[in-house]
Design an enzyme around this catalytic site. Structure first.
Site, PDB file in Angstrom:
ATOM      1  N   ASP A   1       0.835  -1.203   0.000  1.00  0.00           N
ATOM      2  CA  ASP A   1       0.000   0.000   0.000  1.00  0.00           C
ATOM      3  C   ASP A   1       0.875   1.261   0.000  1.00  0.00           C
ATOM      4  O   ASP A   1       1.846   1.352   0.762  1.00  0.00           O
ATOM      5  CB  ASP A   1      -0.870  -0.029   1.268  1.00  0.00           C
ATOM      6  CG  ASP A   1      -1.934   1.048   1.281  1.00  0.00           C
ATOM      7  OD1 ASP A   1      -2.823   0.999   0.417  1.00  0.00           O
ATOM      8  OD2 ASP A   1      -1.889   1.928   2.158  1.00  0.00           O
TER       9      ASP A   1
ATOM     10  N   GLU B   1      14.278 -15.435   0.749  1.00  0.00           N
ATOM     11  CA  GLU B   1      14.547 -16.512   1.719  1.00  0.00           C
ATOM     12  C   GLU B   1      13.600 -17.691   1.487  1.00  0.00           C
ATOM     13  O   GLU B   1      13.794 -18.769   2.036  1.00  0.00           O
ATOM     14  CB  GLU B   1      14.326 -16.006   3.167  1.00  0.00           C
ATOM     15  CG  GLU B   1      15.373 -15.030   3.638  1.00  0.00           C
ATOM     16  CD  GLU B   1      14.947 -14.321   4.941  1.00  0.00           C
ATOM     17  OE1 GLU B   1      13.918 -14.706   5.551  1.00  0.00           O
ATOM     18  OE2 GLU B   1      15.641 -13.364   5.314  1.00  0.00           O
TER      19      GLU B   1
HETATM   20  C1  NOJ Z   1      -4.466   2.951  -0.911  1.00  0.00           C
HETATM   21  C2  NOJ Z   1      -5.611   2.029  -0.619  1.00  0.00           C
HETATM   22  O1  NOJ Z   1      -5.943   1.333  -1.805  1.00  0.00           O
HETATM   23  C3  NOJ Z   1      -6.731   2.889  -0.098  1.00  0.00           C
HETATM   24  O2  NOJ Z   1      -7.922   2.172   0.028  1.00  0.00           O
HETATM   25  C4  NOJ Z   1      -6.314   3.493   1.200  1.00  0.00           C
HETATM   26  O3  NOJ Z   1      -7.306   4.387   1.646  1.00  0.00           O
HETATM   27  C5  NOJ Z   1      -5.005   4.267   1.072  1.00  0.00           C
HETATM   28  N1  NOJ Z   1      -4.031   3.545   0.314  1.00  0.00           N
HETATM   29  C6  NOJ Z   1      -4.412   4.576   2.424  1.00  0.00           C
HETATM   30  O4  NOJ Z   1      -3.934   3.417   3.027  1.00  0.00           O
END
Ligand code: NOJ
Length: 547
Positions: free
Chosen positions: A207, A257
């Protein structure tokens, strides 16, 4: 060529995104859960996906749909237990389906034990060093250190903690940003990667992968100054800094790993697009999302430019490319394609239509679905990984009618009157024609489902040869059988038609226009809509096989 099982399994995989709280609710609390997913593995296997990407399932107060993680090495008790996780992995693996889990390294939740410790500890403490704290301006620090910085969900990006200090949150206030210069933060994430890898996960979706490395000057710039910084230089204080890749070199060592090595795909909204290559490099995360098709209009020239550029980029980085039309952050593509082009606004939001609760401009549902099926069938014939979002295989559209009081996305509350948020693509999916929550669970779902959901349920579409579910099943089955090397040739075609050929003679012809065109020679394998006599109708894609 069958689906890859060795270390390269991901290169051309079909990956199905599950937003766990909205997939299947086994215990009847209104939230989808891990036993719910385990109970639907047969459905996933029949659909023909190679892997599942699971959005966050960790303990969370759901300030941002689970992207506010309280504990990275546990399961939200409302979604199950670690034993349920193991059972789900066993069920998926038993069906030959890999599992990619979401990892959220840019920020924790404000309930994470480290953030709670930071709040309890004084300024300058090791506890505060794990996050991005700053003294406020003004005599007692009562003013934000960067008063006009705006978070990604609207509203301020800094929040005061009451002792003259403030912390940075690029997203909601409940999502404090980690300080990735802190060694403990780095070590803890390596531990998390090993924790889930040891439990059998095959990979990670990372993310906001482009925000971890930060370098904030003593005098913080204004938002306007920040926005003016050229992101191509890799020196922006917040986004896509060059040194972020040092972090991923360390992650790669952990992935390697394992046998086969764990894989990763970066969510990195970077610009210019060539900056994606480093996230996708084999020495780094290995693959990166491109969201270009997701942001494009249904337009042959736009699609051709995007496909060409991304295949070139993937080849240059040694990775394979990724294709995405829908996910949990954007208006579903069956709806986007039924609306007029969005002008300068990023197409994925369709703000005006959402704000009008789906009345303005008028949605052409049939056209949206026709185009979505055509676009998807073209995409599934391209080299690279195909990322699908739960429900798109039903042709599901966006839900625009969620009452304000039921909305959950923080964007809604933080940008009043500007953005209604992303709940419309997160409504629990319909499994049956009737019943409480259309088979999602034994009781009502955590977001209200509209009446029309029954008609697009799995039960309604199963066995109907013309349904979108049948189209996806056929397409994914054939894609597995036909899969070829990662080259693509363009066959000359009219301006509104894209005609591609894979090395083994598998072809896709997509007519983006509205008038029919002559159907090229070849055995017809599959079509996104009814074909005419020797004709490929408008907004339709066909797969052909040449000997
Ligand atoms: C991207 C994620 O896809 C989204 O849903 C989220 O709100 C933001 N990152 C923050 O983590």
């Amino acid at each position: 060529m069958a689906a890859q099982n060795g270390a390269d399994w991901w290169r051309q995989a079909t990956v199905y995104q599950i937003y766990p709280r909205s997939f299947a609710d086994a215990n009847g609390d209104g939230l989808g859960d891990l036993p719910g997913i385990a109970s639907r593995v047969d459905y996933l296997a029949r659909l023909g996906v190679d892997a599942v990407w699971l959005s966050p399932f960790y303990p969370s107060a759901l300030a941002d749909g689970g992207y506010d993680v309280d504990d990275y090495r546990n399961v939200d008790p409302r979604l199950g237990t670690l034993d349920d996780f193991d059972a789900m992995v066993a069920a998926l693996h038993g069906a030959g389906i890999k599992l990619i889990v979401d990892i959220v390294p840019n920020h924790s939740s404000n309930r994470h034990e480290w953030f709670q410790a930071a709040l309890a500890a004084p300024k300058g403490s090791p506890e505060r060093d794990r996050y991005v704290f700053r003294d406020g301006l003004g005599e007692h620090g009562e003013l934000s250190p960067a008063p006009d910085w705006v978070s990604a969900f609207g509203g301020p990006a800094w929040t005061a903690v009451g002792d003259g200090q403030w912390y940075l949150h690029l997203f909601a206030p409940e999502q404090p940003d980690f300080n990735w210069r802190n060694e403990e933060v780095r070590e803890d994430f390596l531990k998390t990667l090993r924790f889930w890898s040891d439990r059998g996960v095959d990979g990670f979706r990372v993310d906001v992968a482009h925000a971890l490395a930060k370098d904030l000057p003593a005098d913080l710039p204004s938002q306007a100054q920040l926005d003016a910084i050229d992101k191509a230089t890799g020196t922006h204080p917040l986004w896509d800094r060059d040194e972020v890749h040092e972090i991923y070199t360390g992650w790669r060592a952990v992935f390697d790993e394992y046998d086969p090595p764990r894989i990763a795909v970066a969510e990195a909204w970077v610009n210019p697009p060539w900056r994606r290559a480093r996230y996708a490099s084999a020495a780094g995360l290995g693959q990166a999302f491109n969201f270009d098709l997701l942001e494009a209009d249904f337009d042959a020239a736009a699609f051709k430019a995007i496909i060409t550029e991304n295949l070139e980029q993937a080849a240059a980085s040694g990775s394979s490319t990724t294709w995405v039309f829908s996910n949990h952050d954007v208006v579903r593509h069956a709806t986007r394609y039924g609306l007029p082009p969005n002008g300068d606004q990023p197409r994925k939001y369709n703000r005006a239509w959402l704000l009008s609760r789906g009345t303005e401009p008028e949605l052409d549902t049939a056209r949206g679905l026709r185009r979505a099926r055509a676009a998807t069938l073209l995409m599934l014939a391209l080299p690279g990984s195909a990322y699908l979002y739960q429900g798109e295989e039903l042709g599901l559209g966006e839900v625009a009618t969620i009452p304000d009081e039921a909305r959950q996305d923080p964007t809604f509350a933080r940008s009043p009157g500007v953005d209604v948020g992303r709940d419309g693509c997160r409504v629990p999916i319909p499994w049956t024609v009737e019943g409480p929550s259309f088979g999602f669970g034994p009781g009502p779902a955590h977001l209200p489902q509209p009446d029309w959901f029954g008609k697009v349920s799995v039960e309604a579409e199963d066995g109907d040869a013309g349904s979108t579910l049948s189209l996806y099943r056929s397409a994914l089955g054939l894609r597995r059988e036909l899969q070829a090397d990662e080259t693509l040739a363009w066959v000359p075609s009219g301006a509104e038609v894209l005609h591609v050929r894979r090395a083994n003679g598998w072809e896709a012809v997509a007519n983006f226009g509205t008038a029919p065109v002559a159907l090229p020679e070849g055995d017809v394998l599959l079509a996104s809509g009814p074909l005419g006599e020797g004709e490929l109708p408008g907004e339709t894609t066909v797969w052909l096989k040449k000997p």
